[in-house]
Design a protein around this motif. Structure first.
Motif, PDB file in Angstrom:
ATOM      1  N   SER A 193       1.352  30.614 -29.168  1.00  0.00           N
ATOM      2  CA  SER A 193       1.704  31.071 -30.515  1.00  0.00           C
ATOM      3  C   SER A 193       3.146  31.541 -30.586  1.00  0.00           C
ATOM      4  N   ASN A 194       3.826  31.610 -29.459  1.00  0.00           N
ATOM      5  CA  ASN A 194       5.196  32.080 -29.382  1.00  0.00           C
ATOM      6  C   ASN A 194       6.136  30.881 -29.248  1.00  0.00           C
ATOM      7  N   PRO A 195       7.069  30.677 -30.211  1.00  0.00           N
ATOM      8  CA  PRO A 195       7.994  29.538 -30.126  1.00  0.00           C
ATOM      9  C   PRO A 195       8.807  29.513 -28.825  1.00  0.00           C
ATOM     10  N   ALA A 196       9.182  30.688 -28.317  1.00  0.00           N
ATOM     11  CA  ALA A 196       9.960  30.726 -27.067  1.00  0.00           C
ATOM     12  C   ALA A 196       9.122  30.191 -25.902  1.00  0.00           C
ATOM     13  N   ASN A 197       7.835  30.553 -25.896  1.00  0.00           N
ATOM     14  CA  ASN A 197       6.953  30.015 -24.856  1.00  0.00           C
ATOM     15  C   ASN A 197       6.794  28.508 -25.005  1.00  0.00           C
ATOM     16  N   CYS A 198       6.685  28.037 -26.246  1.00  0.00           N
ATOM     17  CA  CYS A 198       6.546  26.587 -26.467  1.00  0.00           C
ATOM     18  C   CYS A 198       7.760  25.840 -25.940  1.00  0.00           C
ATOM     19  N   ALA A 199       8.954  26.426 -26.132  1.00  0.00           N
ATOM     20  CA  ALA A 199      10.166  25.790 -25.610  1.00  0.00           C
ATOM     21  C   ALA A 199      10.101  25.725 -24.078  1.00  0.00           C
TER      22      ALA A 199
ATOM     23  N   ALA B 299       8.942  24.091 -31.542  1.00  0.00           N
ATOM     24  CA  ALA B 299       8.161  23.869 -32.760  1.00  0.00           C
ATOM     25  C   ALA B 299       6.709  24.302 -32.573  1.00  0.00           C
ATOM     26  N   VAL B 300       6.152  24.980 -33.597  1.00  0.00           N
ATOM     27  CA  VAL B 300       4.759  25.409 -33.557  1.00  0.00           C
ATOM     28  C   VAL B 300       4.062  24.949 -34.839  1.00  0.00           C
ATOM     29  N   VAL B 301       2.759  24.861 -34.750  1.00  0.00           N
ATOM     30  CA  VAL B 301       1.931  24.495 -35.901  1.00  0.00           C
ATOM     31  C   VAL B 301       1.277  25.769 -36.427  1.00  0.00           C
ATOM     32  N   THR B 302       1.458  26.036 -37.732  1.00  0.00           N
ATOM     33  CA  THR B 302       0.911  27.249 -38.358  1.00  0.00           C
ATOM     34  C   THR B 302      -0.117  26.844 -39.410  1.00  0.00           C
ATOM     35  N   ARG B 303      -1.315  27.438 -39.304  1.00  0.00           N
ATOM     36  CA  ARG B 303      -2.380  27.185 -40.275  1.00  0.00           C
ATOM     37  C   ARG B 303      -3.072  28.513 -40.596  1.00  0.00           C
ATOM     38  N   VAL B 304      -3.484  28.636 -41.823  1.00  0.00           N
ATOM     39  CA  VAL B 304      -4.132  29.869 -42.254  1.00  0.00           C
ATOM     40  C   VAL B 304      -5.472  30.020 -41.525  1.00  0.00           C
ATOM     41  N   GLY B 305      -5.681  31.180 -40.942  1.00  0.00           N
ATOM     42  CA  GLY B 305      -6.927  31.458 -40.231  1.00  0.00           C
ATOM     43  C   GLY B 305      -6.939  30.950 -38.796  1.00  0.00           C
TER      44      GLY B 305
ATOM     45  N   ILE C 151       0.120  27.392 -32.666  1.00  0.00           N
ATOM     46  CA  ILE C 151       0.012  26.636 -31.411  1.00  0.00           C
ATOM     47  C   ILE C 151       1.195  25.690 -31.306  1.00  0.00           C
ATOM     48  N   CYS C 152       1.596  25.396 -30.081  1.00  0.00           N
ATOM     49  CA  CYS C 152       2.749  24.509 -29.863  1.00  0.00           C
ATOM     50  C   CYS C 152       2.494  23.148 -30.482  1.00  0.00           C
ATOM     51  N   ALA C 153       3.530  22.590 -31.113  1.00  0.00           N
ATOM     52  CA  ALA C 153       3.399  21.286 -31.757  1.00  0.00           C
ATOM     53  C   ALA C 153       3.313  20.157 -30.726  1.00  0.00           C
ATOM     54  N   SER C 154       3.853  20.384 -29.523  1.00  0.00           N
ATOM     55  CA  SER C 154       3.819  19.364 -28.466  1.00  0.00           C
ATOM     56  C   SER C 154       2.889  19.807 -27.350  1.00  0.00           C
ATOM     57  N   PRO C 155       2.219  18.859 -26.683  1.00  0.00           N
ATOM     58  CA  PRO C 155       1.311  19.223 -25.586  1.00  0.00           C
ATOM     59  C   PRO C 155       2.090  19.634 -24.336  1.00  0.00           C
TER      60      PRO C 155
END
Length: 358
Positions: free
Chosen positions: A274-280, A287-293, A297-301
């Motif tokens: 959930s942290n963009p720095a961790n995703c990098a 990049a992260v994916v944001t959804r209500v509820g 999560i990271c946009a890339s695997p």
């Protein structure tokens, strides 16, 4: 008119014939010397040890030249055919003596070049056999030397993981992250269990109250067990229960979870992704994916070896609260070398953890 006597004419004819005869004999001597030089050169080349040739007696022509006034019958004039025949006979006789001597030497001593060639071939064969023997010895030593392996308990836990991961509820909710039971990432379960309990399902720590394979307390495991639809009550000493609880906990740490709070309202708990720095750090993209509820999560695997190694270290620090950073690094190294227990770093870590190498 000048008249000559018969005696003067005969004298002139005799002189002309005599000079012609000298010239012919000189040519014959030159040919015989040429044949002798060829024979001598051939004998030296073949390394024959023939005795020095005996000098031929003075030719008749020289005797005649020294005693010219003595009358006597003239030798017949040597024609070209007779000179060729004489050269052929001389050459044949010389070659026969040289061949006989050379053949005799070959029979008694053998060909020197052939002996050297045979010795050279045997020397090469000997060296080749010696090198082959050394190579075979090295291979035997390498093959017979005991290979490094993981502790025997690892194989047992790997089989238990295959069964435990058949539970479909081990994935995180609602993002459906399943890093702990992924085909190429499930070694995280037995690596964590090996480090914290020696892969012993009967492990018990009286000081912390931790039991079983996973490094959480029995009460925490019981809370997680409710979401897994496990049999009740949860048994931390059961290897399958422990592994399923551990898998769900790891997946929630990575992907976050949406839970119902004590007040009955939904609660979103963020994960490491959930942290963009961790995703990098894990994927190379912030990049992260944001959804209500849903937790972000990271946009890339997370698929790179370096990204997975960093993720495993971070998970370990959250999964085993209070662990020193060095142990998180140990977990990362063991995870990356799951198929190479002989790795020097792996051997050093195992010795540090258990006082011995694998």
């Amino acid at each position: 008119m000048i008249t000559t006597s018969a005696e003067f004419e005969n004298f002139s004819d005799d002189d002309e014939l005599w000079l012609s005869d000298l010239e012919t004999r000189a040519i014959d001597l030159e040919n015989e010397l040429s044949v002798w030089r060829e024979s001598r050169q051939r004998a030296l080349t073949d390394e024959d040890f023939d005795p020095e040739p005996v000098a031929s007696p003075p030719h008749e022509s020289f005797r005649r030249a020294g005693g010219r006034s003595e009358p006597g019958p003239r030798s017949p004039v040597h024609t070209a055919a007779r000179r060729a025949a004489a050269r052929s006979q001389a050459r044949t006789g010389t070659r026969s003596r040289g061949d006989d001597q050379r053949t005799k030497r070959l029979i008694n001593q053998g060909r020197s070049n052939a002996r050297r060639a045979r010795l050279g071939r045997w020397r090469k064969i000997t060296v080749a056999l010696l090198v082959l023997a050394i190579g075979v010895g090295v291979v035997v030593l390498v093959v017979s030397r005991p290979k490094a392996a993981w502790p025997a308990s690892v194989a047992l836990v790997q089989n238990e993981i295959s069964t435990a991961c058949q539970n479909p509820n081990v994935v995180s909710e609602p993002n459906q992250v399943n890093f702990a039971c992924g085909k190429s990432t499930s070694q995280i379960l037995w690596v964590f269990s090996l480090m914290t309990s020696g892969d012993n399902p009967n492990f018990a720590d009286a000081k912390s109250g931790r039991q079983g394979l996973e490094p959480i307390s029995a009460s925490q495991g019981g809370e997680v067990a409710w979401s897994l639809n496990l049999h009740h009550p949860y048994n931390s000493y059961n290897a399958l229960d422990s592994l399923q609880v551990a898998a769900r906990a790891i997946n929630n740490i990575i992907g976050g979870a949406s839970l119902t709070g004590s007040n009955g309202k939904p609660t979103v708990q963020p994960g490491l992704e959930s942290n963009p720095a961790n995703c990098a750090k894990y994927t190379g993209s912030a990049a992260v994916v944001t959804r209500v509820g849903y937790p972000d999560i990271c946009a890339s695997p997370v698929i790179s070896q370096g990204g997975q190694a960093a993720l495993v270290a971070d998970v370990y620090q959250q999964w085993f609260a209070g662990a020193a950073p060095i142990f998180a690094q140990y977990a990362s190294v063991l995870y990356q070398n799951a198929s190479d227990p002989g790795n020097p770093q792996v051997q050093a870590i195992l010795k540090s953890l258990f006082g011995r190498s694998a």
